[in-house]
Write a protein that holds these residues in place. Structure first.
Motif, short mmCIF file in Angstrom:
data_model
loop_
_atom_site.label_atom_id
_atom_site.label_comp_id
_atom_site.label_asym_id
_atom_site.label_seq_id
_atom_site.Cartn_x
_atom_site.Cartn_y
_atom_site.Cartn_z
N GLN B 173 -21.11 -3.03 1.69
CA GLN B 173 -21.24 -2.81 0.47
C GLN B 173 -19.98 -3.25 -0.22
N VAL B 174 -19.18 -4.10 0.46
CA VAL B 174 -17.81 -4.51 -0.05
C VAL B 174 -17.99 -5.47 -1.12
N GLU B 175 -19.07 -6.41 -1.32
CA GLU B 175 -19.28 -7.37 -2.09
C GLU B 175 -19.72 -6.66 -3.41
N LEU B 176 -20.61 -5.60 -3.47
CA LEU B 176 -21.11 -4.93 -4.33
C LEU B 176 -19.87 -4.24 -5.26
N VAL B 177 -19.01 -3.45 -4.29
CA VAL B 177 -17.98 -2.45 -4.95
C VAL B 177 -17.07 -3.52 -5.49
N VAL B 178 -16.73 -4.62 -5.09
CA VAL B 178 -15.61 -5.37 -5.72
C VAL B 178 -15.97 -6.09 -6.77
N LYS B 179 -17.40 -5.96 -7.10
CA LYS B 179 -17.68 -6.38 -8.62
C LYS B 179 -17.46 -5.35 -9.49
N TYR B 180 -17.27 -4.16 -9.22
CA TYR B 180 -16.84 -3.18 -10.21
C TYR B 180 -15.56 -2.43 -10.11
N ALA B 181 -14.77 -2.46 -8.92
CA ALA B 181 -13.80 -1.72 -8.55
C ALA B 181 -12.53 -2.40 -8.97
N ASP B 182 -11.36 -1.77 -9.32
CA ASP B 182 -10.09 -2.52 -9.30
C ASP B 182 -9.39 -2.06 -8.14
N VAL B 183 -9.46 -0.99 -7.60
CA VAL B 183 -9.03 -0.95 -6.19
C VAL B 183 -10.06 -0.29 -5.18
N LEU B 184 -10.24 -0.69 -4.11
CA LEU B 184 -11.05 -0.44 -3.05
C LEU B 184 -10.74 0.74 -2.09
N GLN B 185 -10.93 1.81 -2.22
CA GLN B 185 -10.59 3.09 -1.29
C GLN B 185 -11.33 3.08 -0.03
N VAL B 186 -10.61 3.13 0.99
CA VAL B 186 -10.95 3.11 2.43
C VAL B 186 -10.78 4.63 2.58
N GLY B 187 -11.74 5.28 2.93
CA GLY B 187 -11.66 6.82 3.18
C GLY B 187 -11.06 7.16 4.67
N ALA B 188 -10.57 8.56 4.77
CA ALA B 188 -9.96 8.92 6.05
C ALA B 188 -10.76 8.82 7.16
N ARG B 189 -12.19 8.83 7.09
CA ARG B 189 -13.15 8.91 8.14
C ARG B 189 -13.15 7.66 8.63
N ASN B 190 -12.90 6.59 7.67
CA ASN B 190 -12.84 5.12 8.13
C ASN B 190 -11.71 4.40 8.21
N MET B 191 -10.64 5.10 8.50
CA MET B 191 -9.48 4.54 8.85
C MET B 191 -9.37 3.68 9.93
N GLN B 192 -10.02 3.97 10.82
CA GLN B 192 -10.21 3.16 11.89
C GLN B 192 -11.42 2.50 12.07
N ASN B 193 -12.18 2.28 11.19
CA ASN B 193 -13.42 1.56 11.16
C ASN B 193 -13.05 0.14 10.89
N PHE B 194 -12.55 -0.78 12.02
CA PHE B 194 -11.69 -1.72 12.14
C PHE B 194 -12.74 -2.96 11.38
N ASN B 195 -13.97 -2.98 11.33
CA ASN B 195 -14.81 -3.92 10.70
C ASN B 195 -14.63 -4.08 9.38
N LEU B 196 -14.80 -2.46 8.81
CA LEU B 196 -14.52 -2.31 7.38
C LEU B 196 -12.85 -2.72 6.91
N LEU B 197 -11.88 -2.50 7.95
CA LEU B 197 -10.73 -2.81 7.26
C LEU B 197 -10.60 -4.32 7.25
N ASN B 198 -11.36 -5.20 8.19
CA ASN B 198 -11.15 -6.76 7.92
C ASN B 198 -11.94 -7.24 6.74
N ALA B 199 -12.92 -6.39 6.59
CA ALA B 199 -13.89 -6.87 5.24
C ALA B 199 -12.92 -6.69 4.09
N VAL B 200 -12.22 -5.49 3.97
CA VAL B 200 -11.43 -5.48 2.78
C VAL B 200 -10.15 -5.98 2.78
#
Lengths: 340, 340, 340, 340
Positions: B173-200
């Motif tokens: 979803q990162v590519e899509l959200v980046v198109k619209y958002a000024d700030v990317l929020q990583v939620g509490a349940r994803n704080m240790q979703n390491f692949n997502l952390l790398n992607a943002v």
């Protein structure tokens, strides 16, 4: 749900709650007590957001009555589910036989993996654990061998016949991991990675779902429901310890979760005493206790050289300790009319 | 690290520990106490797996000395970081001005979003929160509007000038959200979703990183380190309450985390009193306390019709309550030499 | 203790720490690392208040090395302690035989107590539990029968030969309770009632010490140390569940505490699965797990009419359930080379 | 209470529940839902043991509706209570003025106590804290000066006019402490020492009741109810941090407890940021936040020589830091229309 009104709430407020209930397509039963009025909501409100009701003027609290999960629930399916791992008919979890999954925390190299795989097979394991993709708290720590690790797991299966249980950390890894694994493991830190749950739910391979670090049993079963609602019913629930104030262990192994989950759900329950304690000297005792508590399976970290393990050395037992533990739990399994 | 030997450990065991330390390319200092021997390890052992050492015979425990994070650490960068959200020069977090982000839990429709956006803008918010992709505990609950929601957020930005803060739940979803958002929020349940952390971390947009439900401060800073180690240094740390035994709140807002994080890290600290309590009637008080405690920003759930909110109605305040709260915190901000 | 200096601490600050160490009559060893300096303190600093050192300029943290308890420690006494309850030579806790203590939560009347006492005796209990003084969260709840209850317990002992285990809540009750009881129980809420610990420490009757609701193992052993330091060495440690975020149980039974306490201490360890879960349907499973984990004793709430129990009905099992559980744990005890 | 029946419970089981409700002298309202039946109990069931009902066949769970406390409840008394400490009319807690209590953790000697007392008086404290009887985790630690310490406190009051707030640990100390103290402090570890609560309830001096280490707000208010039910209505509730998994603090200061307690009860709420964090460098920030959150009082550990403090050096601030903090909170108090 039961809507509890504040003391001194007005009839208009109660009326407004009734109206909101009817808006939802549900019925109400208003009970005027000596001190408080409560509105009992009749009908399937399982998927309504009850927090909105809590924001209504005059409402004290809202108490849910129905369990929010369905397919994972024992109310839907009375008989216990059995999960078949790989092709060996003995590699089951959920029947009379307790399925033992063992292996290193991480796949490190061929010699290490094969040595451990042969050892655990010899002493009665039916599944081989081993991480190729590793969720690490620290970005600079060893992150796993990746696909090369998966290939080694497949080789170990070929040599030993053990079913391969390995973690998948991200949606875009699922396709790759499915090619090699017999069981897809979803780690504790990903228990509420809902996109990943959906992705493994779209597969038709068994999933070992680890309980989140501070997940309630309801949240745990709802994570299983995510997977099942996509059509994949082969879910194993894995108690792996929860985070508490206790400091002598890495996690607090909450063994009462075993009978509690079996009461609420038909899904088999596996215990991970390695993660569940973080200390190799507590693993044997907790394996014994898990079997006595009624666990359907165990997943245990075994390493041939813990001092040099790239990950989780402190909680890995040696093949010799594994052999001795297996002897012990065979006796306990017999004493509770199970088998290992 | 400090390796504490067991009472009665043998000289051979100590010698073996020394050998392992040297194998790691580090030096040792053996201190023989009256009751116990300890081996102090000298050198950068930050990225060594110390749990392996805990598995060594004769070792009682291993105590880490160095903080495991670097780029997030205040030891590396003394001055506090300021994060710029979007293009409005007033929309900063980390400077004298406290950045206020407000909006609905979920984007529900155009009217709802615009009405709320205009209201929070009028009363001093600089960022607009609103979820288009919603991490929901229950698979059958409303999962967000998806891209349509992102479009509405962009529309609201266009109309109000507010910076858009919205959650991204998955790598794809990162590519899509980046198109619209000024700030990317990583939620509490994803704080240790390491692949997502790398992607943002691979993006060059600011990240609002929420603390995990039961994350320690060290784990929280290591999650920030994941993002920073990929080159994205614009990270805001968000305290949003932790899971405890307390039952009158959804989460326990641990406000001492604000000064503690600011002491350990140069990154700005935002507080979420909505998630942090789960009760609308506690939000005002906790906004006040957060500002007094030194928070660099607040993120607050505001809804124009909480009774019908699709998500989190119980913890949303109304635009009127938001206006009143903003007046209150302006006075407190002045009393602590800050501005809102 | 190890004093870890802050990064950038000055030589003067280190020198000042050294001076403070010497003031305490201890010696120091200063280790200058690449990033940080640590001061290792040599000598018995077990009873020094290390928090003062943490207030010193330039100090980051202070890490204790020595366990703060002595008499409760396994380092002092290698062989396991056995506690004799009352006069029946079979009523021991800590040996090969697992001591079973059972009975109602509260003594309610003669018929109730005698009926239950005879039933648990018949099925293998060696101790009779039953509260005459009840610690109740609510001041308006039933507070126990007081001395009349103690008399009934003595009568039950006379009729059955069971050792009487009953709670003492206050210093001024000790003298009275000692007249009737074979074992003095100190409840979880009084685990750090230090005056009471001293008072039972002055007695020469065994003490069943319950773990506090959120006590660490170290605090638990220090509470035992209070008792032992007054000369009473007959202490049994009782794991009874800890308070966590889990809501499906009254307490989270932390069974890994059994092997962990046995490793740290020579004192016998008893498990209370009734308090430890709060649910009668989890008691059987947790009794089994406790025995498999190596518990030296069990204390179990049994009631002949749980529906009308004045206290703790939800966690009491019936005499029939007790009988069935005893059969089950006899088999498990045999499988771990113990006896019931 | 609401009795929720299991799915599939029989009409006989429901009938039996109804019978039990009537036995209690209460009335019932049976609501047959689509999936489950619930029995709403009408009448004052506040003091009935609902756990017995949970043991009944066919019952899934029992949900309490009424708060179990009365005299502490805001439903009984709408206006907020004000507690007068000692004879100085300015020494109040609960009114517009925020009452500041400060002083050393322990009374150590005359010079120390007087120096600190004068300093905190000068900067605006109205109460002097200082322990003469110290609840210490370790039996070998300094246990307080006893009556000699009380005498010094009385001397300090005479010299400064500060009200004396000091801990009473045991029933048999109450008479002695009452002779010297203006406010009786009940420590966190004694919050459920019910005999002690009764004993201070029999006095007519104000009580500062500290929240237990893992007490819920309901348990906390029930502890206050114990005291009030004996006729002593001058109770101050003190939030002092709870035990959580967090390790960078000694306790997690749960500031949302301030507005939550004030909503549930008319009793004034005091915050202890010293115990509540355990770190001197977090105290200032948490004092500020407490005032902004609406606290009615603060109790703060101040020591003139923390490096040599016999107890709690790490969390004591110096008189200079106290002076600076007082200036800061005066401004914040003004910003929330309060005074210090």
């Amino acid at each position: 749900m039961i809507v509890v009104m504040k003391q001194g709430s007005t009839p208009q407020q109660v009326e407004h709650v009734v109206q909101l209930v009817r808006e939802m397509g549900l019925k109400e039963n208003v009970i005027v007590g000596e001190e408080r009025t409560v509105v009992a909501v009749i009908g399937n409100d399982r998927f309504k957001d009850r927090t909105a009701m809590e924001s209504v003027a005059g409402v004290e609290k809202v108490v849910p009555i129905l369990a929010p999960y369905k397919m994972a629930s024992r109310e839907i399916k009375k008989e216990r589910s059995v999960v078949q791992m790989g092709s060996d008919p003995l590699a089951t979890v959920g029947g009379k036989k307790i399925g033992i999954i063992a292996g290193p925390c991480s796949v490190e190299n061929k010699t290490q993996l094969l040595e451990i795989a042969h050892a655990v097979k010899e002493h009665g394991a039916v599944g081989l654990r081993g991480g190729a993709f590793k969720p690490r708290t620290n970005p600079y720590s060893f992150q796993g061998m990746g696909e090369k690790g998966l290939e080694l797991l497949a080789l170990a299966r070929q040599e030993t016949g053990l079913a391969v249980v390995t973690e998948v950390m991200a949606v875009d890894q699922v396709e790759l991991v499915v090619k090699y694994a017999d069981v897809l493991q979803v780690g504790a830190r990903n228990m509420q990675n809902f996109n990943l749950l959906n992705a493994v739910g779209d597969q038709r391979k068994p999933v070992l779902l680890k309980r989140g670090l501070s997940a309630t049993l309801e949240e745990f079963l709802l994570a299983a429901e995510y997977i099942m609602s996509r059509g994949n019913h082969q879910v194993m629930l894995c108690e792996r310890g929860i985070r508490t104030y206790e400091e002598y262990v890495r996690n607090t192994l909450a063994l009462a979760a075993v009978p509690a989950l079996q009461r609420a759900s038909h899904l088999p329950v596996v215990v991970d005493p390695s993660q569940g304690t973080g200390k190799n000297y507590l693993v044997d005792s907790m394996c014994r206790a898990s079997v006595a508590a009624g666990a359907d399976g165990l997943i245990i970290e075994v390493h041939n050289d813990p001092e040099h393990a790239l990950t989780d050395g402190a909680q890995s037992i040696t093949p010799e300790q594994f052999a001795s533990m297996m002897k012990a739990i065979k006796r306990i399994a017999a004493a509770v009319d199970r088998e290992v």
